[in-house]
Design a protein around this motif. Structure first.
Motif, mmCIF file in Angstrom:
data_model
loop_
_atom_site.group_PDB
_atom_site.id
_atom_site.type_symbol
_atom_site.label_atom_id
_atom_site.label_comp_id
_atom_site.label_asym_id
_atom_site.label_seq_id
_atom_site.Cartn_x
_atom_site.Cartn_y
_atom_site.Cartn_z
ATOM 1 N N GLY A 123 -7.651 -1.178 2.379
ATOM 2 C CA GLY A 123 -7.300 -0.476 3.714
ATOM 3 C C GLY A 123 -7.151 -1.445 4.922
ATOM 4 N N GLN B 215 -4.025 -3.618 5.361
ATOM 5 C CA GLN B 215 -3.066 -2.999 5.940
ATOM 6 C C GLN B 215 -3.024 -2.930 7.398
ATOM 7 O OE1 GLN B 215 0.033 -2.244 4.644
ATOM 8 N NE2 GLN B 215 0.623 -0.803 6.183
ATOM 9 N N PRO C 214 -7.247 8.398 -0.326
ATOM 10 C CA PRO C 214 -5.512 8.774 0.272
ATOM 11 C C PRO C 214 -5.230 7.245 0.741
ATOM 12 C CG PRO C 214 -7.251 9.883 1.783
ATOM 13 C CD PRO C 214 -8.073 9.254 0.499
ATOM 14 N N VAL C 215 -5.820 6.745 1.254
ATOM 15 C CA VAL C 215 -5.244 5.499 1.987
ATOM 16 C C VAL C 215 -5.189 4.134 0.779
ATOM 17 C CG1 VAL C 215 -5.692 3.296 3.384
ATOM 18 C CG2 VAL C 215 -6.138 5.561 4.120
ATOM 19 N N THR C 216 -6.195 4.141 -0.054
ATOM 20 C CA THR C 216 -6.185 3.376 -1.217
ATOM 21 C C THR C 216 -4.989 3.477 -2.186
ATOM 22 O OG1 THR C 216 -8.490 3.412 -1.385
ATOM 23 C CG2 THR C 216 -7.466 2.391 -3.237
ATOM 24 N N ALA C 217 -4.429 4.779 -2.316
ATOM 25 C CA ALA C 217 -3.418 5.228 -3.310
ATOM 26 C C ALA C 217 -2.070 4.754 -2.528
ATOM 27 C CB ALA C 217 -3.523 6.964 -3.196
ATOM 28 N N ILE C 218 -2.026 4.842 -1.211
ATOM 29 C CA ILE C 218 -1.011 4.541 -0.273
ATOM 30 C C ILE C 218 -0.753 3.003 -0.548
ATOM 31 C CG2 ILE C 218 0.449 4.156 1.792
ATOM 32 C CD1 ILE C 218 -0.781 6.889 2.406
ATOM 33 N N ILE C 219 -1.670 2.116 -0.224
ATOM 34 C CA ILE C 219 -1.806 0.777 -0.581
ATOM 35 C C ILE C 219 -1.113 0.418 -1.722
ATOM 36 C CG2 ILE C 219 -2.836 -1.373 -0.132
ATOM 37 C CD1 ILE C 219 -2.704 0.549 2.591
ATOM 38 N N ASP C 220 -1.996 1.150 -2.775
ATOM 39 C CA ASP C 220 -1.450 0.755 -4.024
ATOM 40 C C ASP C 220 0.223 0.796 -4.328
ATOM 41 O OD1 ASP C 220 -1.848 0.147 -6.992
ATOM 42 O OD2 ASP C 220 -1.408 2.125 -7.248
ATOM 43 N N GLN C 221 0.617 1.889 -3.821
ATOM 44 C CA GLN C 221 2.081 1.897 -3.623
ATOM 45 C C GLN C 221 2.953 0.988 -2.949
ATOM 46 O OE1 GLN C 221 3.792 3.892 -5.900
ATOM 47 N NE2 GLN C 221 1.660 4.245 -6.576
ATOM 48 N N PHE C 222 2.485 0.383 -2.006
ATOM 49 C CA PHE C 222 2.848 -0.952 -1.132
ATOM 50 C C PHE C 222 2.649 -2.033 -2.096
ATOM 51 C CE2 PHE C 222 1.454 1.075 3.081
ATOM 52 C CZ PHE C 222 2.345 2.173 3.114
ATOM 53 N N ASN D 70 5.637 -2.129 -4.547
ATOM 54 C CA ASN D 70 6.879 -2.375 -4.202
ATOM 55 C C ASN D 70 6.736 -3.913 -3.897
ATOM 56 O OD1 ASN D 70 8.836 -2.945 -2.260
ATOM 57 N ND2 ASN D 70 8.425 -1.125 -0.907
#
Ligand code: NAP
Length: 289
Positions: free
Chosen positions: A183, A186, A259-267, A270
């Motif tokens: 987090g 980011q 929730p934030v960790t899951a989004i960063i994992d997707q980033f 990418n």
């Protein structure tokens, strides 16, 4: 004492080097899957060559390892030519790999049952520079007596070590570390990108805010390269994805929301799919460009 080090990668190479430089009274054996790295290491440091993990572990009091992931640790410990084939009773395995708590607990039990060997999970933080400068932090899970025996060796490459608790706790603590970093990176990426977009002198801004509440290791060590989009160094995105997968699976088991960790994992997924597999984790800023 007889000691061995298995896995002379970015981290293991300098860590084993510190063991060699600081302990003239030990017999140190080294093993690396790719033999060239072992030969290079032996040109630089004092030690002896082992052909297999089993050969490295034979007659040893302590076996250190630092390999890639769960499967690698499993293979090195329990594989055909693995450490358990030859390691003597009552010795200690110290695993510096970042892996799951599940594999740590599993191997701890297997090592105890098969050989009365103690298995300590001991993941590290501090990156390549920390390993080279002997300034890592180490989070350890396992029994206290074994921890006390290995501590003088860990101090060769660590500035801060802590026995967190029972087997698996070291890996769980490393997960906490990685959740913090994801987090934060980011936030730092968004901040630097924003500063550049509003035409601020980033150097000037960071030099003042780094002493306030926004300070972090990532800010200190990564802001300059982030402003220049330089990522060809450091802690690889592929390793971070491995670590975040471990965090997300563990969180799922205990119902902890990330929730934030899951989004960063997707980033990071990418970035990885766009050629950034070996880029440093600060490359998150790339997605904002
Ligand atoms: P690396 O440079 O890729 O080195 C990995 C080492 O493990 C190599 O020596 C490799 O041998 C060996 N290895 C991998 N799989 C193996 C197997 N199945 N059998 C035998 N040897 C095997 O990785 P690293 O950067 O040193 O990272 C090592 C561990 O530390 C990882 O778990 C990573 O997440 C963690 N870590 C890394 C950093 C960092 O900044 N790099 C920071 C903290 C924690 P070969 O030479 O033959 O490939």
């Amino acid at each position: 004492m007889k000691v061995s080090f298995i896995g002379l990668g970015v981290m293991g190479y300098p860590m084993a080097g510190h063991l060699s430089n600081n302990n003239s009274n030990i017999e140190l054996k080294v093993y690396n899957r790719t033999t060239e790295k072992t030969k290079k290491w032996l040109n630089e440091y004092k030690g002896t060559f082992s052909k297999t993990p089993a050969e490295a572990a034979k007659d040893c009091d302590i076996v250190f390892l630092c390999v890639g992931n769960d499967n690698d640790v499993n293979q090195v410990v329990q594989g055909e030519n693995g450490v358990l084939k030859s390691i003597p009773k009552n010795s200690i395995i110290v695993d510096h790999t970042t892996a799951s708590a599940k594999i740590a607990i599993n191997l701890h039990q297997i090592c105890q049952n098969q050989k009365k060997v103690s298995f300590l999970d001991a993941p590290v933080s501090g990156g390549q520079a920390g390993a080279e400068n002997g300034k890592l932090t180490i989070m350890i899970g396992g029994d206290e007596a074994s921890y006390n025996k290995v501590l003088p060796f860990l101090n060769n490459y660590a500035k801060n070590t802590s026995l967190i608790g029972k087997s698996g706790s070291g890996q769980l603590a490393k997960m906490v570390n990685q959740i913090c970093i994801a987090g934060l990176l980011q936030g730092l990426s968004e901040a630097i990108n924003f500063a550049q977009k509003v035409d601020l002198d980033v150097e000037k801004v960071i030099s003042v805010i780094k002493d306030g509440a926004a300070s972090s290791w990532q800010m200190e060590n990564r802001y300059k390269t982030m402003t220049k989009d330089q990522f060809d160094f450091g802690f690889a995105v592929e390793w971070m994805r491995k670590d975040l997968k471990i965090c997300l699976e563990q969180a799922d088991k205990v119902g902890a929301r990330l929730p934030v960790t899951a989004i960063i994992d997707q980033f990071y997924s990418n970035i990885l799919n766009n050629g950034g597999r070996r880029w440093d984790t600060s490359s998150l800023i790339k997605l904002l460009r």
